[in-house]
Each structure stands twice: as C-alpha cells, then as structure tokens.
Motif scaffolding. Structure first.
Motif, PDB file in Angstrom:
ATOM      1  N   ARG A  32      33.710  83.856   0.060  1.00  0.00           N
ATOM      2  CA  ARG A  32      32.708  84.842  -0.358  1.00  0.00           C
ATOM      3  C   ARG A  32      31.273  84.311  -0.209  1.00  0.00           C
ATOM      4  N   ALA A  33      31.045  83.043  -0.542  1.00  0.00           N
ATOM      5  CA  ALA A  33      29.702  82.467  -0.433  1.00  0.00           C
ATOM      6  C   ALA A  33      29.237  82.424   1.023  1.00  0.00           C
ATOM      7  N   LEU A  34      30.137  82.032   1.932  1.00  0.00           N
ATOM      8  CA  LEU A  34      29.793  82.011   3.355  1.00  0.00           C
ATOM      9  C   LEU A  34      29.444  83.412   3.829  1.00  0.00           C
ATOM     10  N   LEU A  35      30.275  84.379   3.471  1.00  0.00           N
ATOM     11  CA  LEU A  35      30.030  85.746   3.902  1.00  0.00           C
ATOM     12  C   LEU A  35      28.698  86.265   3.380  1.00  0.00           C
ATOM     13  N   SER A  36      28.384  85.965   2.143  1.00  0.00           N
ATOM     14  CA  SER A  36      27.107  86.378   1.572  1.00  0.00           C
ATOM     15  C   SER A  36      25.940  85.773   2.357  1.00  0.00           C
ATOM     16  N   ASP A  37      26.047  84.495   2.695  1.00  0.00           N
ATOM     17  CA  ASP A  37      24.987  83.849   3.487  1.00  0.00           C
ATOM     18  C   ASP A  37      24.896  84.459   4.875  1.00  0.00           C
ATOM     19  N   ARG A  71      26.218  88.966  15.068  1.00  0.00           N
ATOM     20  CA  ARG A  71      24.778  88.725  14.910  1.00  0.00           C
ATOM     21  C   ARG A  71      24.369  87.601  15.862  1.00  0.00           C
ATOM     22  N   SER A  72      23.153  87.691  16.353  1.00  0.00           N
ATOM     23  CA  SER A  72      22.623  86.585  17.150  1.00  0.00           C
ATOM     24  C   SER A  72      22.377  85.417  16.204  1.00  0.00           C
ATOM     25  N   ASP A  73      22.218  84.233  16.757  1.00  0.00           N
ATOM     26  CA  ASP A  73      22.010  83.072  15.885  1.00  0.00           C
ATOM     27  C   ASP A  73      20.688  83.141  15.139  1.00  0.00           C
ATOM     28  N   ASP A  74      19.784  84.047  15.538  1.00  0.00           N
ATOM     29  CA  ASP A  74      18.549  84.222  14.766  1.00  0.00           C
ATOM     30  C   ASP A  74      18.625  85.418  13.807  1.00  0.00           C
ATOM     31  N   GLY A  75      19.821  86.047  13.714  1.00  0.00           N
ATOM     32  CA  GLY A  75      20.049  87.054  12.689  1.00  0.00           C
ATOM     33  C   GLY A  75      20.064  88.501  13.127  1.00  0.00           C
ATOM     34  N   ASP A  76      19.690  88.802  14.370  1.00  0.00           N
ATOM     35  CA  ASP A  76      19.704  90.196  14.815  1.00  0.00           C
ATOM     36  C   ASP A  76      21.136  90.723  14.879  1.00  0.00           C
ATOM     37  N   VAL A  77      21.339  91.948  14.414  1.00  0.00           N
ATOM     38  CA  VAL A  77      22.650  92.579  14.509  1.00  0.00           C
ATOM     39  C   VAL A  77      22.838  93.057  15.943  1.00  0.00           C
ATOM     40  N   LEU A  78      23.909  92.593  16.575  1.00  0.00           N
ATOM     41  CA  LEU A  78      24.194  92.945  17.963  1.00  0.00           C
ATOM     42  C   LEU A  78      25.202  94.087  18.072  1.00  0.00           C
ATOM     43  N   ARG A  79      26.254  94.038  17.251  1.00  0.00           N
ATOM     44  CA  ARG A  79      27.285  95.074  17.214  1.00  0.00           C
ATOM     45  C   ARG A  79      27.841  95.153  15.805  1.00  0.00           C
ATOM     46  N   ILE A  80      28.321  96.351  15.451  1.00  0.00           N
ATOM     47  CA  ILE A  80      28.940  96.526  14.141  1.00  0.00           C
ATOM     48  C   ILE A  80      29.944  97.671  14.219  1.00  0.00           C
ATOM     49  N   ASP A  81      31.043  97.506  13.512  1.00  0.00           N
ATOM     50  CA  ASP A  81      32.013  98.579  13.310  1.00  0.00           C
ATOM     51  C   ASP A  81      31.781  99.045  11.872  1.00  0.00           C
ATOM     52  N   PRO A  82      31.028 100.125  11.664  1.00  0.00           N
ATOM     53  CA  PRO A  82      30.629 100.519  10.303  1.00  0.00           C
ATOM     54  C   PRO A  82      31.798 100.725   9.341  1.00  0.00           C
ATOM     55  N   GLU A  83      32.858 101.376   9.797  1.00  0.00           N
ATOM     56  CA  GLU A  83      33.997 101.639   8.910  1.00  0.00           C
ATOM     57  C   GLU A  83      34.670 100.333   8.478  1.00  0.00           C
ATOM     58  N   LEU A  84      34.920  99.447   9.421  1.00  0.00           N
ATOM     59  CA  LEU A  84      35.548  98.168   9.100  1.00  0.00           C
ATOM     60  C   LEU A  84      34.608  97.300   8.271  1.00  0.00           C
ATOM     61  N   TYR A  85      33.320  97.343   8.565  1.00  0.00           N
ATOM     62  CA  TYR A  85      32.329  96.579   7.810  1.00  0.00           C
ATOM     63  C   TYR A  85      32.384  96.950   6.321  1.00  0.00           C
ATOM     64  N   TRP A  86      32.302  98.236   6.020  1.00  0.00           N
ATOM     65  CA  TRP A  86      32.292  98.655   4.617  1.00  0.00           C
ATOM     66  C   TRP A  86      33.635  98.433   3.939  1.00  0.00           C
ATOM     67  N   ASP A  87      34.720  98.520   4.697  1.00  0.00           N
ATOM     68  CA  ASP A  87      36.034  98.207   4.151  1.00  0.00           C
ATOM     69  C   ASP A  87      36.104  96.742   3.722  1.00  0.00           C
ATOM     70  N   ARG A  88      35.621  95.845   4.559  1.00  0.00           N
ATOM     71  CA  ARG A  88      35.673  94.412   4.259  1.00  0.00           C
ATOM     72  C   ARG A  88      34.658  94.029   3.170  1.00  0.00           C
ATOM     73  N   VAL A  89      33.482  94.660   3.158  1.00  0.00           N
ATOM     74  CA  VAL A  89      32.515  94.411   2.078  1.00  0.00           C
ATOM     75  C   VAL A  89      33.132  94.842   0.756  1.00  0.00           C
ATOM     76  N   SER A  90      33.815  95.965   0.763  1.00  0.00           N
ATOM     77  CA  SER A  90      34.480  96.425  -0.452  1.00  0.00           C
ATOM     78  C   SER A  90      35.525  95.410  -0.908  1.00  0.00           C
ATOM     79  N   HIS A  91      36.286  94.882   0.029  1.00  0.00           N
ATOM     80  CA  HIS A  91      37.322  93.898  -0.313  1.00  0.00           C
ATOM     81  C   HIS A  91      36.718  92.633  -0.927  1.00  0.00           C
ATOM     82  N   TRP A  92      35.674  92.101  -0.326  1.00  0.00           N
ATOM     83  CA  TRP A  92      35.111  90.815  -0.749  1.00  0.00           C
ATOM     84  C   TRP A  92      34.159  90.921  -1.927  1.00  0.00           C
ATOM     85  N   PHE A  93      33.496  92.068  -2.102  1.00  0.00           N
ATOM     86  CA  PHE A  93      32.456  92.164  -3.126  1.00  0.00           C
ATOM     87  C   PHE A  93      32.676  93.310  -4.108  1.00  0.00           C
TER      88      PHE A  93
END
Length: 107
Positions: A32-37, A71-93
């Motif tokens: 969880r800490a890694l994901l938050s960072d 994400r690029s190594d400088d933090g820019d979001v390159l691609r995202i799967d919104p449905e899977l993203y929110w599903d996994r955020v819900s799981h972890w947080f």
C-alpha cells in the motif's frame, strides 16, 4: 523508462519498462505504501525495495497482467484503464477506509 502498475492472477505488480524495447526491467515489492507513492509522489518510489527481473518469461509487461496505469519516470500519465484503476484503488484504499493520497484526512 516508464513505470507500470499491472494486475493479473489476483496480484498487483509495479514494474519498470524500457521504453525502446518494451521490456520489463525491475519489479517492486508491492504494498500500500509503494502504491501511494506511485500515485502521489513518483520520486519516493526509489526508496522502496525492488529487484531486477532475471526470468526471460517475465520480461514481457503483458505477463504481469492487465495495465492499470502507466506513468513516465517523471510522473506523466501515459495510459490508464479507468475502470480497473478505480477497482484496484478501491481494493487497496477505499475498502480499508483509506485514501490513496496520504495527505488527506482518514488515510
């Protein structure tokens, strides 16, 4: 280089991927800490334990599961799967009453 959060086989992974060859290079010990960072402060992920990927069968990023967010190594979001993203955020947080942003109340 880009950093990818992937989900497959009921397991999350954070991997670094070489942009030119599209090859997975390193994998972090996921928690969880890694994901938050990763989601909030990309520079902090360098402080988390990681290892080189030696198994050629794991060099293809697809082998780590579906792409959640890249994400690029400088933090820019390159691609995202919104449905899977929110599903996994819900799981972890959210399911634990937390928030992926550690600076918010109640996380």
């Amino acid at each position: 280089m880009r950093i990818e959060w992937r989900y497959g086989d009921q397991q999350d992974a954070l991997i670094s991927v070489d942009e030119e060859g599209g090859t997975a290079l390193e994998v972090w010990e996921f928690d969880r800490a890694l994901l938050s960072d990763f989601l909030n402060l990309m520079t902090a992920i360098g402080t988390h334990s990681r290892q080189s990927i030696a198994d050629d069968g794991q060099r293809d990023p697809q082998e780590w599961g579906r792409l959640v967010i890249a994400r690029s190594d400088d933090g820019d979001v390159l691609r995202i799967d919104p449905e899977l993203y929110w599903d996994r955020v819900s799981h972890w947080f959210r399911s634990q009453g937390g928030d992926p942003n550690p600076y918010r109340q109640g996380s």
